[in-house]
Enzyme design. Structure first.
Site, short mmCIF file in Angstrom:
data_model
loop_
_atom_site.label_atom_id
_atom_site.label_comp_id
_atom_site.label_asym_id
_atom_site.label_seq_id
_atom_site.Cartn_x
_atom_site.Cartn_y
_atom_site.Cartn_z
N PHE A 124 0.85 -1.19 0.00
CA PHE A 124 0.00 0.00 0.00
C PHE A 124 0.90 1.25 0.00
O PHE A 124 1.92 1.27 0.67
CB PHE A 124 -0.85 -0.05 1.27
CG PHE A 124 -1.99 0.91 1.31
CD1 PHE A 124 -3.20 0.60 0.71
CD2 PHE A 124 -1.85 2.12 1.97
CE1 PHE A 124 -4.26 1.49 0.77
CE2 PHE A 124 -2.91 3.01 2.02
CZ PHE A 124 -4.12 2.70 1.41
N ASP A 194 2.16 -5.53 8.19
CA ASP A 194 0.95 -4.71 8.13
C ASP A 194 -0.24 -5.66 7.99
O ASP A 194 -0.32 -6.42 7.03
CB ASP A 194 1.02 -3.75 6.95
CG ASP A 194 -0.11 -2.73 7.00
OD1 ASP A 194 -1.21 -3.08 7.47
OD2 ASP A 194 0.10 -1.58 6.56
N TYR A 219 -10.70 0.20 11.31
CA TYR A 219 -11.95 0.52 10.60
C TYR A 219 -12.28 -0.45 9.47
O TYR A 219 -13.31 -0.31 8.84
CB TYR A 219 -11.90 1.95 10.03
CG TYR A 219 -10.69 2.25 9.16
CD1 TYR A 219 -10.65 1.88 7.83
CD2 TYR A 219 -9.60 2.91 9.70
CE1 TYR A 219 -9.54 2.14 7.06
CE2 TYR A 219 -8.49 3.19 8.93
CZ TYR A 219 -8.45 2.80 7.61
OH TYR A 219 -7.35 3.06 6.85
N LYS A 220 -11.41 -1.42 9.18
CA LYS A 220 -11.68 -2.36 8.08
C LYS A 220 -12.48 -3.54 8.63
O LYS A 220 -13.62 -3.35 9.05
CB LYS A 220 -10.37 -2.74 7.41
CG LYS A 220 -9.75 -1.53 6.69
CD LYS A 220 -8.42 -1.80 6.03
CE LYS A 220 -7.96 -0.55 5.27
NZ LYS A 220 -6.57 -0.64 4.82
N ARG A 368 -12.49 -4.56 -6.75
CA ARG A 368 -12.18 -5.28 -5.52
C ARG A 368 -13.46 -5.53 -4.72
O ARG A 368 -14.23 -4.61 -4.49
CB ARG A 368 -11.20 -4.40 -4.72
CG ARG A 368 -10.55 -5.09 -3.57
CD ARG A 368 -9.47 -4.21 -2.99
NE ARG A 368 -10.04 -3.03 -2.31
CZ ARG A 368 -9.44 -2.38 -1.31
NH1 ARG A 368 -8.25 -2.77 -0.90
NH2 ARG A 368 -10.01 -1.34 -0.76
C1 LIG Z 1 -5.88 0.54 4.52
C2 LIG Z 1 -4.39 0.43 4.62
C3 LIG Z 1 -3.64 1.42 5.26
C4 LIG Z 1 -4.31 2.68 5.74
O1 LIG Z 1 -3.52 3.41 6.61
P1 LIG Z 1 -4.20 4.64 7.38
O2 LIG Z 1 -3.11 5.23 8.16
O3 LIG Z 1 -5.32 4.08 8.19
O4 LIG Z 1 -4.75 5.56 6.35
C5 LIG Z 1 -2.28 1.21 5.40
N1 LIG Z 1 -1.68 0.10 4.92
C6 LIG Z 1 -2.38 -0.87 4.27
C7 LIG Z 1 -1.69 -2.09 3.77
C8 LIG Z 1 -3.75 -0.72 4.08
O5 LIG Z 1 -4.45 -1.64 3.43
#
Ligand SMILES: *Cc1c(COP(=O)(O)O)cnc(C)c1O
Length: 409
Positions: A124, A194, A219-220, A368
């Site tokens: 990401f 992560d 939040y996911k 997705r």
């Molecule tokens: C959703 C996601 C994030 C989001 O990070 P935030 O700090 O909450 O915006 C980070 N890394 C991965 C791999 C994600 O899927």
């Protein structure tokens, strides 16, 4: 398979009752719980009472009397079983991005004499940006971005840190935490995981699999609400050695001594920084209550079955329309999502949303579909595939309104 069989699977589903724990519009099929989990009913009750009683009446007394002060560690302890983490290793705080930076800098400082840092090239974006920034901040490190499958072979005695996502956010590819962590440790390096797309999607075993650091989103799949606090896991063996990169007062050994010099709290609490967001933590805490009744083996079983159903049904009824599976076909190689390539993926996703079938799109061409087993039914997946087939057949995605890009895709 017939639609009737899906209804039967739903009737027999051991997780079926969990759907009642969520607010969900009747006319929506929600395939984006991997991006923003649905709203647990318990959250509304908890926040209403918190605002009325703890904040409204208790005012500042509630930092003590309602135990607000200990919420980051308390919510961390409630998360720990979902992560396969023993006590005193998890805090709920800040965002995933911020926790990642804390973890990366801590890990780099624990390996001062090594120069190589390896990141997953497909990670990401925020992970890639922060890995670069952490290398620059610590100094003397060079970052290599490799394909995840090449990482294990590339680790050597000069490797300080390896950072990757457990589940790839685009393809849903699930990486083998135990094997990669073992390869990292065999070379004397550290690994930062992560878990954005794995926490709440499948059972984790951070302690057993040898994770050094891990971060993830509230939040996911954990359903803590938009922008919910994230979490940070630091293995016990590293905790004493960490000088926090953000030594805020909430991570001080004694915040209310108001001492001029920083002294880290013993243990995981030193990774806290500033005043915690109590409303958001309370929402996450209430959302976590649902997991008390959830068998994670049943969750994984359903997640994999939903994924196989979506793949089979889409390939059966959408054939000849340029769709290509972007996720591993083997359910043991996949997290809790299924993605497809399509040159018009953005417009197709918008057309689906127009019908109440909510998924999302990731550049360049990925449609997705997140599969949240707590509230998604087999029949929803069946019907979603049907809508996609109708949209491809009719060409309704060609409407201008579906093709113009919005800010959030
Ligand atoms: C959703 C996601 C994030 C989001 O990070 P935030 O700090 O909450 O915006 C980070 N890394 C991965 C791999 C994600 O899927």
């Amino acid at each position: 398979m017939k639609r009737q069989e899906c209804l039967e699977l739903d009737r027999l589903d051991p997780l079926a009752a969990r759907r009642q724990d969520f607010e969900l519009p009747a006319d929506v099929i929600y395939l984006d719980g991997n991006s923003l989990g649905a709203a647990p009913r318990a959250v509304q009750r908890r926040l209403q009472s918190l605002i009325r009683r703890e904040w409204g009446e208790g005012l500042i007394r509630s930092w003590n009397e309602a135990d607000w002060f200990t919420m980051p560690t308390r919510v961390g302890e409630k998360l720990a079983p979902l992560l396969g983490a023993g006590p005193d290793q998890v805090v709920a705080a800040d965002s995933t991005s911020i926790n990642l930076y804390k973890a990366l800098v801590a890990a780099l400082r624990l390996r001062p004499d090594r120069h190589r840092v390896i990141g997953d090239a497909a990670n990401f974006p925020t992970d890639l940006y922060l890995l670069q920034a952490a290398c620059e901040a610590v100094g003397g490190r060079s970052l290599e971005r490799l394909d995840a499958e090449d990482i294990a072979a590339a680790i050597d005695g000069d490797t300080a840190v390896v950072a990757l996502s457990h589940v790839d956010y685009r393809s849903g590819q699930l990486h083998d935490m135990a094997t990669i962590s073992a390869a990292v440790h065999a070379a004397g390096a550290l690994v930062v995981w992560d878990l954005a797309h794995s926490a709440g999607a499948l059972a984790l075993a951070l302690d057993e699999d040898g994770a050094d650091f891990a971060v993830g989103c509230g939040y996911k799949f954990l359903n803590g609400g938009p922008g919910a606090p994230a979490f940070l896991y630091v293995a016990l063996r590293h905790q004493g050695g960490i000088e926090p990169v953000l030594p805020g007062w909430m991570g001080h050994a004694n915040p209310f001594a108001f001492a001029p010099d920083y002294e880290p709290a013993p243990g995981i609490a030193r990774n806290l920084c500033g005043t915690p967001p109590i409303l958001s933590l309370a929402a996450l805490e209430a959302a976590l209550e649902i997991w008390a009744d959830v068998d994670l083996a049943a969750l994984r079983h359903k997640s994999q079955a939903l994924g196989q159903l979506l793949i089979e049904r889409v390939e059966e009824i959408c054939a000849g329309h340029d769709l290509a599976l972007a996720s591993p076909r083997d359910p043991d190689q996949r997290g809790s999502q299924v993605s497809f390539h399509h040159p018009q993926g953005y417009a197709l996703v918008q057309a689906l949303i127009g019908r109440g079938v909510i998924g999302d799109f990731r550049d360049p061409d990925i449609m997705r579909f997140g599969l949240a087993p707590l509230y998604l039914r087999y029949v929803d997946v069946w019907d979603a595939a049907g809508h996609l087939a109708e949209i491809l057949e009719s060409g309704e995605w060609r409407q201008d309104s579906f093709r113009s890009r919005r800010t959030v895709t």
